[in-house]
Design a protein around this motif. Sequence first.
Motif, short mmCIF file in Angstrom:
data_model
loop_
_atom_site.label_atom_id
_atom_site.label_comp_id
_atom_site.label_asym_id
_atom_site.label_seq_id
_atom_site.Cartn_x
_atom_site.Cartn_y
_atom_site.Cartn_z
N VAL A 59 32.38 63.75 73.26
CA VAL A 59 31.04 63.39 73.93
C VAL A 59 31.37 63.37 75.47
CG1 VAL A 59 29.36 61.56 74.39
CG2 VAL A 59 30.28 61.88 72.04
N ARG A 60 30.48 64.32 76.07
CA ARG A 60 30.92 64.58 77.49
C ARG A 60 29.64 64.54 78.39
NH1 ARG A 60 35.76 67.12 77.07
NH2 ARG A 60 35.60 68.22 79.04
N GLU A 61 29.76 64.54 79.73
CA GLU A 61 28.67 64.68 80.53
C GLU A 61 28.64 65.47 81.89
OE1 GLU A 61 28.36 60.72 82.56
OE2 GLU A 61 30.45 60.84 83.17
N ILE A 62 27.77 65.77 82.28
CA ILE A 62 27.27 66.50 83.49
C ILE A 62 26.30 65.88 84.36
CG2 ILE A 62 28.03 68.82 82.88
CD1 ILE A 62 25.22 69.64 82.41
N SER A 63 26.41 66.04 85.61
CA SER A 63 25.41 65.26 86.66
C SER A 63 24.29 66.38 86.97
CB SER A 63 26.33 64.64 87.72
OG SER A 63 27.00 63.76 87.15
N ALA A 64 23.12 65.67 87.26
CA ALA A 64 22.25 66.41 87.99
C ALA A 64 21.41 65.45 88.62
CB ALA A 64 21.42 67.46 87.03
N TYR A 65 20.99 65.45 89.78
CA TYR A 65 20.38 64.55 90.82
C TYR A 65 21.21 63.13 90.60
CZ TYR A 65 16.53 67.98 91.74
OH TYR A 65 15.93 68.78 92.09
N SER A 66 20.44 62.05 90.00
CA SER A 66 21.13 60.96 90.17
C SER A 66 21.01 60.51 88.50
CB SER A 66 20.27 59.75 90.63
OG SER A 66 18.92 59.85 90.61
N TYR A 67 21.41 61.52 87.85
CA TYR A 67 21.31 61.40 86.14
C TYR A 67 22.61 61.95 85.64
CZ TYR A 67 16.69 60.18 87.04
OH TYR A 67 15.26 59.83 87.39
N ARG A 68 22.93 61.22 84.46
CA ARG A 68 24.10 61.78 83.75
C ARG A 68 23.63 62.48 82.40
NH1 ARG A 68 27.72 56.22 82.73
NH2 ARG A 68 29.23 57.85 82.08
N ILE A 69 23.57 63.71 82.29
CA ILE A 69 23.36 64.39 80.91
C ILE A 69 24.59 64.23 79.98
CG2 ILE A 69 22.70 66.64 80.07
CD1 ILE A 69 21.60 67.56 82.92
N ILE A 70 24.18 63.42 78.84
CA ILE A 70 25.29 63.23 77.93
C ILE A 70 25.05 63.92 76.84
CG2 ILE A 70 26.12 61.38 76.59
CD1 ILE A 70 25.13 59.33 78.76
N TYR A 71 26.10 64.57 76.35
CA TYR A 71 26.04 65.42 75.17
C TYR A 71 27.14 65.49 74.42
CZ TYR A 71 29.09 68.73 78.03
OH TYR A 71 29.83 69.34 78.72
N ALA A 72 27.03 66.01 73.04
CA ALA A 72 28.21 66.12 72.17
C ALA A 72 28.42 67.59 71.89
CB ALA A 72 27.75 65.46 70.73
N VAL A 73 29.72 67.82 71.76
CA VAL A 73 30.43 69.14 71.30
C VAL A 73 30.90 69.24 70.09
CG1 VAL A 73 31.81 70.98 72.04
CG2 VAL A 73 30.85 69.55 73.98
#
Length: 99
Positions: A59-73
């Motif tokens: 479970v990882r994250e990347i950032s955009a604006y002031s948000y964390r995009i949380i995703y699973a690989v």
Amino acid sequence: MVRWADQAKTDLKAIYLFIARDSEYYAKKVVSELVDKAELLSDLPHLGRAIPELGDVSVREISAYSYRIIYAVTPPDDSVCVLAIVHKRRDFAPSEIGR
């Protein structure tokens, strides 16, 4: 291809509605850029960092604006599913990401 969990879709809609109260133009822009950033993960699934609060490297994250995009690989093909989009200032419980 990046899949979107129901929670992530709900989060996108909530972000849009919140920003659209002030500007529909910027609401569309922010949501579009969040989606575009998440779509990068189809080619670069390990782009983000593992989330320290979870202790799960899948479970990882990347950032955009002031948000964390949380995703699973998911192995073996490194498929990606966006689980949630969370504001960076908000604390969240692992149960909120719909895994």
